[in-house]
Design an enzyme around this catalytic site. Structure first.
Site, PDB file in Angstrom:
ATOM      1  N   HIS A  42       0.862  -1.382   0.144  1.00  0.00           N
ATOM      2  CA  HIS A  42       0.432  -0.103  -0.340  1.00  0.00           C
ATOM      3  C   HIS A  42       0.966   0.862  -0.140  1.00  0.00           C
ATOM      4  O   HIS A  42       1.872   1.629   0.312  1.00  0.00           O
ATOM      5  CB  HIS A  42      -1.077  -0.034   1.092  1.00  0.00           C
ATOM      6  N   GLU A  98       1.199   4.028   1.762  1.00  0.00           N
ATOM      7  CA  GLU A  98       1.234   4.575   2.744  1.00  0.00           C
ATOM      8  C   GLU A  98       2.468   3.403   4.117  1.00  0.00           C
ATOM      9  O   GLU A  98       3.892   4.046   4.320  1.00  0.00           O
ATOM     10  CB  GLU A  98       0.853   3.854   4.518  1.00  0.00           C
ATOM     11  N   CYS A 125      -6.251   2.143   5.569  1.00  0.00           N
ATOM     12  CA  CYS A 125      -6.870   0.777   5.934  1.00  0.00           C
ATOM     13  C   CYS A 125      -6.763   0.627   7.674  1.00  0.00           C
ATOM     14  O   CYS A 125      -5.329   0.795   8.107  1.00  0.00           O
ATOM     15  CB  CYS A 125      -6.747  -0.132   5.155  1.00  0.00           C
ATOM     16  N   CYS A 132      -2.491  -0.150   7.352  1.00  0.00           N
ATOM     17  CA  CYS A 132      -1.277   1.149   7.018  1.00  0.00           C
ATOM     18  C   CYS A 132      -1.632   1.994   8.902  1.00  0.00           C
ATOM     19  O   CYS A 132      -0.493   3.049   9.195  1.00  0.00           O
ATOM     20  CB  CYS A 132      -1.656   1.961   6.501  1.00  0.00           C
TER      21      CYS A 132
END
Ligand SMILES: [Zn+2]
Length: 143
Positions: free
Chosen positions: A48, A50, A78, A81
């Site tokens: 992801h 992040e 999410c 993260c």
């Protein structure tokens, strides 16, 4: 956030959901690292925006603690993260669009501000939210 949006567009170009992130140094202006969603591109479920940006920022400063740093991301993080955010000790999270389906920074959960954790960053949400969510809407409409 403009820089994070540019990153999000790069993700879409590689077939990934357009989410982009930037980590700013403690001075609030120096860009330490950027990242965009690379789950499809790298076949990595944890890639992801992040997580990639936080990892690169730690590499850049040679230290896992990102104390004083700000993470800017186009979409609400999410649960994974949000976990990476608390583990990295960033002091501020700025995000654009809310994620009503999987958001862990205020929507479904509020992991980063959970009082049971001893590190809780400041959260600023809704920055360029329409532009951030617009990219996502466009991406899924084209599919
Ligand atoms: Zn995530």
């Amino acid at each position: 956030m403009r820089l994070a949006l540019d990153q999000a567009r790069l993700a879409a170009r590689g077939g990934d959901v357009p989410v982009g992130a930037v980590v700013l140094a403690a001075d609030g202006t120096t860009v330490l690292a950027t990242g965009h969603n690379e789950r499809e591109a790298g076949g990595d479920p944890t890639a992801h925006a992040e997580v990639l940006a936080v990892r690169r920022a730690a590499e850049a400063i040679g230290e896992w603690r990102l104390t004083g740093c700000t993470l800017v991301v186009t979409l609400e993080p999410c649960t994974m993260c949000a976990g990476a955010i608390t583990q990295s000790r960033v002091d501020r999270v700025v995000y654009g669009a809310r994620d009503d389906k999987a958001g862990a920074v205020g929507s479904l959960w509020d992991v980063v501000r959970d009082r049971r954790l001893n590190h809780r960053p400041e959260v600023v949400e809704g920055v360029l939210a329409e532009e951030c969510s617009g990219l996502l809407t466009e991406f899924f409409r084209d599919r």
